[in-house]
Design an enzyme around this catalytic site. Sequence first.
Site, mmCIF file in Angstrom:
data_model
loop_
_atom_site.group_PDB
_atom_site.id
_atom_site.type_symbol
_atom_site.label_atom_id
_atom_site.label_comp_id
_atom_site.label_asym_id
_atom_site.label_seq_id
_atom_site.Cartn_x
_atom_site.Cartn_y
_atom_site.Cartn_z
ATOM 1 N N PRO A 89 37.461 34.697 37.018
ATOM 2 C CG PRO A 89 38.054 34.737 34.775
ATOM 3 C CD PRO A 89 38.630 34.605 36.145
ATOM 4 C CD GLU A 116 46.335 32.793 28.386
ATOM 5 O OE1 GLU A 116 46.704 33.864 27.886
ATOM 6 O OE2 GLU A 116 45.177 32.349 28.273
ATOM 7 N NE ARG A 154 30.181 53.286 48.872
ATOM 8 C CZ ARG A 154 30.026 54.610 48.689
ATOM 9 N NH1 ARG A 154 31.018 55.331 48.226
ATOM 10 N NH2 ARG A 154 28.887 55.191 48.974
HETATM 11 C C1 LIG Z 1 34.123 35.844 32.311
HETATM 12 C C2 LIG Z 1 34.513 35.354 30.927
HETATM 13 C C3 LIG Z 1 34.400 36.497 29.899
HETATM 14 C C4 LIG Z 1 33.571 34.231 30.506
HETATM 15 C C5 LIG Z 1 35.959 34.869 30.959
HETATM 16 C C6 LIG Z 1 36.275 33.540 30.658
HETATM 17 C C7 LIG Z 1 37.590 33.138 30.697
HETATM 18 C C8 LIG Z 1 38.626 34.043 31.036
HETATM 19 C C9 LIG Z 1 38.287 35.365 31.338
HETATM 20 C C10 LIG Z 1 39.346 36.362 31.711
HETATM 21 O O1 LIG Z 1 39.075 37.523 31.792
HETATM 22 N N1 LIG Z 1 40.564 35.870 31.936
HETATM 23 C C11 LIG Z 1 41.690 36.768 32.324
HETATM 24 C C12 LIG Z 1 41.754 36.971 33.824
HETATM 25 N N2 LIG Z 1 40.480 37.533 34.228
HETATM 26 C C13 LIG Z 1 40.163 37.863 35.507
HETATM 27 O O2 LIG Z 1 40.935 37.792 36.422
HETATM 28 C C14 LIG Z 1 38.744 38.295 35.725
HETATM 29 C C15 LIG Z 1 37.871 38.482 34.653
HETATM 30 C C16 LIG Z 1 36.548 38.877 34.895
HETATM 31 C C17 LIG Z 1 36.044 39.095 36.164
HETATM 32 C C18 LIG Z 1 36.922 38.927 37.241
HETATM 33 N N3 LIG Z 1 36.726 39.076 38.585
HETATM 34 O O3 LIG Z 1 37.879 38.790 39.200
HETATM 35 C C19 LIG Z 1 38.831 38.458 38.315
HETATM 36 C C20 LIG Z 1 38.252 38.532 37.043
HETATM 37 C C21 LIG Z 1 42.880 37.944 34.147
HETATM 38 C C22 LIG Z 1 44.261 37.356 33.877
HETATM 39 C C23 LIG Z 1 44.448 36.075 34.666
HETATM 40 C C24 LIG Z 1 43.368 35.067 34.288
HETATM 41 C C25 LIG Z 1 41.973 35.649 34.553
HETATM 42 C C26 LIG Z 1 36.964 35.784 31.308
#
Ligand SMILES: CC(C)(C)c1cccc(C(=O)NCC2(NC(=O)c3cccc4nocc34)CCCCC2)c1
Length: 246
Positions: A89, A116, A154
């Site tokens: 994120p 986390e 793609r």
């Molecule tokens: C964006 C927002 C809502 C403010 C936000 C803020 C804080 C945490 C998250 C979240 O989702 N933490 C969980 C986590 N997500 C991701 O990996 C992830 C999420 C979204 C887009 C992504 N693109 O690539 C990877 C992405 C997966 C478990 C391991 C830690 C990361 C989200």
Amino acid sequence: MRIDVVTLFPDLVNCVAGCGITGRAVERGLLALHCWNPRDYTEDRHRTVDDRPYGGGPGMVMKVEPLRRAVHDARGAAQVPATVVNLSPQGRRLDQAGVRHLASRPRLILIAGRYEGIDERLVELEVDEEWSIGDYILSGGELAAMVVIDACARLLPGALGDEDSAEQDSFTDGLLDCPHYTRPEVIEGLAVPQVLLGGHHGEIERWRRKQALGRTWERRPDLLEKLELSEADERLLEEYRREHAP
Ligand SMILES: CC(C)(C)c1cccc(C(=O)NCC2(NC(=O)c3cccc4nocc34)CCCCC2)c1
């Protein structure tokens, strides 16, 4: 192009290699996909990949060492140096320009976090770039990795058959798509726009362009701002606005 993915769920990521355009790209040897599971790089009986966060708080954090060993083996699995990308994120928001950038790399190693997140020192030690697919909460980085794999595949020469490449061309002018219709001509009293039935290709092309411009204006004006519209496009959009003024 070779893409390696460091993930606790290789079965999930490998699904992209099994179907559709990505599956075909793998079959045709255009794309090589390999997954590396940090759990295979643990040394304790319980194959521990996570641990409690320093400073307390809920959940667990992915440990550096299993991830680092997996990245190390991924790097060594091919001669070509890799760009290591953490899907997170905190990353730069992925758009088509970002996909073109990633697809231009000869090799990518994608890291998909769980729990986390991953220990920050892994990012400092191994990661070149961080990318995000959007602002929503996900359970892991795997789906983001699969989005990157699909979007990059793609763009690989030969990945799209003729029919798909025509589709790709229509997608790549930066506008939203026009409405699409196929048989039957009428469903529940809803008919296909007459212009599409008339067989007048110039009129059809004009209608489709006008719809694409108008829908982009209505739904994603931010995309429109990025584009330099031709005189003809400006006129078409003006016509659409007059017809659809709220
Ligand atoms: C964006 C927002 C809502 C403010 C936000 C803020 C804080 C945490 C998250 C979240 O989702 N933490 C969980 C986590 N997500 C991701 O990996 C992830 C999420 C979204 C887009 C992504 N693109 O690539 C990877 C992405 C997966 C478990 C391991 C830690 C990361 C989200």
